[in-house]
Design a protein around this motif. Sequence first.
Motif, PDB file in Angstrom:
ATOM      1  N   ARG A   1       0.827  -1.212   0.000  1.00 28.75           N
ATOM      2  CA  ARG A   1       0.000   0.000   0.000  1.00 28.75           C
ATOM      3  C   ARG A   1       0.860   1.261   0.000  1.00 28.75           C
ATOM      4  N   GLU A   2       1.899   1.280   0.859  1.00 28.60           N
ATOM      5  CA  GLU A   2       2.760   2.466   0.926  1.00 28.60           C
ATOM      6  C   GLU A   2       3.512   2.666  -0.386  1.00 28.60           C
ATOM      7  N   ARG A   3       3.992   1.590  -0.955  1.00 26.02           N
ATOM      8  CA  ARG A   3       4.725   1.718  -2.212  1.00 26.02           C
ATOM      9  C   ARG A   3       3.807   2.214  -3.329  1.00 26.02           C
ATOM     10  N   GLN A   4       2.611   1.624  -3.432  1.00 22.39           N
ATOM     11  CA  GLN A   4       1.702   2.031  -4.500  1.00 22.39           C
ATOM     12  C   GLN A   4       1.244   3.468  -4.331  1.00 22.39           C
ATOM     13  N   LEU A   5       0.997   3.862  -3.095  1.00 24.35           N
ATOM     14  CA  LEU A   5       0.550   5.232  -2.855  1.00 24.35           C
ATOM     15  C   LEU A   5       1.630   6.233  -3.250  1.00 24.35           C
ATOM     16  N   LEU A   6       2.866   5.952  -2.856  1.00 27.12           N
ATOM     17  CA  LEU A   6       3.960   6.862  -3.192  1.00 27.12           C
ATOM     18  C   LEU A   6       4.229   6.842  -4.695  1.00 27.12           C
ATOM     19  N   LYS A   7       4.130   5.657  -5.289  1.00 25.36           N
ATOM     20  CA  LYS A   7       4.332   5.540  -6.730  1.00 25.36           C
ATOM     21  C   LYS A   7       3.286   6.360  -7.489  1.00 25.36           C
ATOM     22  N   LEU A   8       2.055   6.288  -7.021  1.00 22.70           N
ATOM     23  CA  LEU A   8       0.996   7.084  -7.652  1.00 22.70           C
ATOM     24  C   LEU A   8       1.281   8.576  -7.523  1.00 22.70           C
ATOM     25  N   PHE A   9       1.704   8.971  -6.333  1.00 23.20           N
ATOM     26  CA  PHE A   9       2.003  10.391  -6.148  1.00 23.20           C
ATOM     27  C   PHE A   9       3.137  10.829  -7.069  1.00 23.20           C
ATOM     28  N   LEU A  10       4.214  10.036  -7.139  1.00 28.15           N
ATOM     29  CA  LEU A  10       5.347  10.421  -7.985  1.00 28.15           C
ATOM     30  C   LEU A  10       4.945  10.476  -9.455  1.00 28.15           C
ATOM     31  N   GLU A  11       4.090   9.538  -9.865  1.00 34.78           N
ATOM     32  CA  GLU A  11       3.608   9.578 -11.248  1.00 34.78           C
ATOM     33  C   GLU A  11       2.750  10.828 -11.474  1.00 34.78           C
ATOM     34  N   GLY A  12       1.890  11.130 -10.486  1.00 34.15           N
ATOM     35  CA  GLY A  12       1.071  12.338 -10.606  1.00 34.15           C
ATOM     36  C   GLY A  12       1.927  13.591 -10.589  1.00 34.15           C
ATOM     37  N   GLN A  13       2.955  13.595  -9.757  1.00 35.93           N
ATOM     38  CA  GLN A  13       3.856  14.744  -9.694  1.00 35.93           C
ATOM     39  C   GLN A  13       4.601  14.926 -11.014  1.00 35.93           C
ATOM     40  N   THR A  14       5.059  13.803 -11.588  1.00 33.90           N
ATOM     41  CA  THR A  14       5.751  13.879 -12.877  1.00 33.90           C
ATOM     42  C   THR A  14       4.817  14.418 -13.956  1.00 33.90           C
ATOM     43  N   ALA A  15       3.591  13.888 -13.981  1.00 34.00           N
ATOM     44  CA  ALA A  15       2.619  14.387 -14.963  1.00 34.00           C
ATOM     45  C   ALA A  15       2.341  15.872 -14.734  1.00 34.00           C
TER      46      ALA A  15
ATOM     47  N   TRP B   1      -2.033  17.738 -17.282  1.00 34.28           N
ATOM     48  CA  TRP B   1      -2.848  18.104 -16.138  1.00 34.28           C
ATOM     49  C   TRP B   1      -3.929  17.080 -15.801  1.00 34.28           C
ATOM     50  N   THR B   2      -4.612  16.574 -16.817  1.00 29.73           N
ATOM     51  CA  THR B   2      -5.700  15.627 -16.540  1.00 29.73           C
ATOM     52  C   THR B   2      -5.163  14.339 -15.925  1.00 29.73           C
ATOM     53  N   GLU B   3      -4.066  13.836 -16.454  1.00 27.92           N
ATOM     54  CA  GLU B   3      -3.443  12.632 -15.895  1.00 27.92           C
ATOM     55  C   GLU B   3      -2.959  12.906 -14.468  1.00 27.92           C
ATOM     56  N   ALA B   4      -2.343  14.074 -14.274  1.00 26.61           N
ATOM     57  CA  ALA B   4      -1.870  14.428 -12.930  1.00 26.61           C
ATOM     58  C   ALA B   4      -3.031  14.478 -11.950  1.00 26.61           C
TER      59      ALA B   4
ATOM     60  N   ALA C   1      -5.912  12.915 -12.136  1.00 25.66           N
ATOM     61  CA  ALA C   1      -6.464  11.578 -11.887  1.00 25.66           C
ATOM     62  C   ALA C   1      -5.623  10.818 -10.864  1.00 25.66           C
ATOM     63  N   LYS C   2      -4.314  10.853 -11.011  1.00 21.05           N
ATOM     64  CA  LYS C   2      -3.443  10.104 -10.095  1.00 21.05           C
ATOM     65  C   LYS C   2      -3.405  10.762  -8.715  1.00 21.05           C
ATOM     66  N   LEU C   3      -3.298  12.074  -8.695  1.00 16.12           N
ATOM     67  CA  LEU C   3      -3.279  12.750  -7.397  1.00 16.12           C
ATOM     68  C   LEU C   3      -4.606  12.591  -6.664  1.00 16.12           C
ATOM     69  N   ARG C   4      -5.699  12.518  -7.430  1.00 17.79           N
ATOM     70  CA  ARG C   4      -7.002  12.335  -6.799  1.00 17.79           C
ATOM     71  C   ARG C   4      -7.087  10.982  -6.085  1.00 17.79           C
ATOM     72  N   MET C   5      -6.515   9.952  -6.710  1.00 15.53           N
ATOM     73  CA  MET C   5      -6.527   8.639  -6.078  1.00 15.53           C
ATOM     74  C   MET C   5      -5.755   8.677  -4.763  1.00 15.53           C
ATOM     75  N   VAL C   6      -4.623   9.379  -4.765  1.00 14.18           N
ATOM     76  CA  VAL C   6      -3.845   9.505  -3.528  1.00 14.18           C
ATOM     77  C   VAL C   6      -4.659  10.259  -2.481  1.00 14.18           C
ATOM     78  N   TYR C   7      -5.272  11.339  -2.899  1.00 13.78           N
ATOM     79  CA  TYR C   7      -6.045  12.173  -1.965  1.00 13.78           C
ATOM     80  C   TYR C   7      -7.233  11.414  -1.384  1.00 13.78           C
ATOM     81  N   ASP C   8      -7.912  10.614  -2.208  1.00 15.89           N
ATOM     82  CA  ASP C   8      -9.072   9.869  -1.723  1.00 15.89           C
ATOM     83  C   ASP C   8      -8.675   8.852  -0.666  1.00 15.89           C
ATOM     84  N   ILE C   9      -7.489   8.283  -0.798  1.00 15.85           N
ATOM     85  CA  ILE C   9      -7.040   7.279   0.170  1.00 15.85           C
ATOM     86  C   ILE C   9      -6.502   7.933   1.438  1.00 15.85           C
ATOM     87  N   ARG C  10      -5.672   8.977   1.251  1.00 14.19           N
ATOM     88  CA  ARG C  10      -5.033   9.605   2.410  1.00 14.19           C
ATOM     89  C   ARG C  10      -4.974  11.118   2.159  1.00 14.19           C
TER      90      ARG C  10
END
Length: 617
Positions: free
Chosen positions: A302-316, A322-325, A327-336
């Motif tokens: 869970r921690e790895r996937q969450l951080l991976k999602l954030f880094l992917e969203g940050q890169t985007a 913007w739309t991809e960023a 979507a990924k950041l939203r998933m992180v935000y919804d979880i934590r």
Amino acid sequence: MTTVSEVFEDPRADPLHSEGMAHLQRGEWDEAIAAFEALVAKYPDSSEAERALKEAQLRAGIGTGKRIRGRKITVPVWPWLLRLALLTLVGYLLYTGGQLLVRRAQPLIREAKAKQELQQLQAEAESYYAAGDMEAAEVRFKAILERDPANVRAQQVLAEIEEARQVEALYAEAVALDEAGDDDAALTAYQTLSQLLPGYRDVQQRIEAIERQKSVAQLYAEASAAYDAGEADAAIAKYEALRDVNVSYQRETVEEHLFELYMRQGRAIIEERPPRLEQLEKALAYFSKALALRPSSDEAGRERQLLKLFLEGQTAFYEERWTEAAAKLRMVYDIRPDYLGDTVLKLLYEAYVRSGDAYRDAGDVYLAYEQYRKALDLPVEDKAFAQGRLFYVEPYLTPTPTPTPTPTPRPAYAGPPPTPRPLSAYKGKIAFLADYPNRGEIWVMDPDGQNRQRLGRNWDLREQFEALEDRERYSPDGKRFAFVQNPSPTEAAPQVFLTLPVDQRADGRWYVQLTYLDAICYDPVWSPDGARIAFVSPAIESDDIWVVNIDGSNALPLTPNPWEWDRHPSWSPDGQKIVFWSNRSGLMQIYVMNADGTEVTNISNTRWDEYDPIWIK
């Protein structure tokens, strides 16, 4: 008189025989007979002499016309006595000489035999010694020394055998100490052996093994000391060095400590305030190492996937996708929501606004409005950024926009393009959203992923899509509705509720609670037969698709997994299958499975995100 020395081996070689034959040829019968009689007397045992005499007598009878009579043969006694005496003398001489010879030769024979036996014994001893059979060689060399006490070779070899026996005893003692775990004593014994006999057997390898073991033990002691002292970096370095040398040494303890240290260090980075974003890759490495140690760990996954999602969203975000960023950041935000402090919230807010700007610049003010509204829904302190954008596009969303003072003229908007065919006409197909290329467009495809068709993006399509989503929450007869809310003000995990039919409502009670899990339950959709509800819940550590009977019984997870997110279920028209989206491949992709969770199949297989599927009924 004929002597012994004149006797010939063959009578025919005797002069008497020649003389008789000469008389016989001349017809001198009496002279021939006399010669042959002398020959017979000389050779009494010779058949040749007898035959010659008879022939002479026969011819004499024939020649005179007289009857031949047998003649009395007289054997001379003296020659035979002489001959017997001679033989007796020779026998005596031979016997006497033989006895003398035997008496004199026996010591020599015994000596030669003993020498031969000693040589044979020496050869056997050397052969056994060369073959490494020390016991057999020792027995024979000792036997050699018993016969030849001055034998230098036997003395030398026996000394070597004794030395080898002592070395072997020392080696056995060292091995016993080694196997008993007494490394220091075993090492001392091996080193003594190595000095006495360099290269002996596997002594050097055993010395190196003990030294490595002591080095490993030292590393383990140092790592454990650093771990106990709370020196995480030092403990990690030493535990990792230990695993490089000997991965099996105290494996369970080492892996347990490393897992804890990796998770501790990774969390320390993401929990640091303010967060140091340049350290996030290091934190990701820590979580990845922890997951490698325990692949089934929900926590590490869970921690790895969450951080991976954030880094992917940050890169985007940095690359202005913007739309991809969003979507990924939203998933992180919804979880934590508080992940990395307010970093995710700020980036998500700006990503929504920038995504709205992109839609606005492309002429789609409806989608731009939607992104601005999402930004305004976030709990940021300063919403002026999104409010200004919303203020800009709102006039274009009404048939008669109200003029609003503005320092710069607004571009003209021609309105959304017409939709040639409503979504409801694609019965049996799956409608979904696709970020292709990085834009939320509506598509449809067959349930096996074939015949993909891009419908585009406009406000009318979006409204139809949302209407289909809302319809999924109604029972097939349209009399009941599934929704999500908190069971009570004190319970923070929203659950799925169902409205009651009108004829079953009493005392103001118009709904019942359906789910009772220890985590949020959302995205409820009704099965076509009206008997079950599919929904999403992270009750077993990740967002999974669940099903439950409408009476609340038999709640089952269909896609249990350690970290992947499976969301937005939708039933097939016959209720035999369920479509949903998942990020299990790294991207958001659409999957279809049987209603019991079997035969999960990716029907997207694209290089971009596809999500929120609806099976059109």
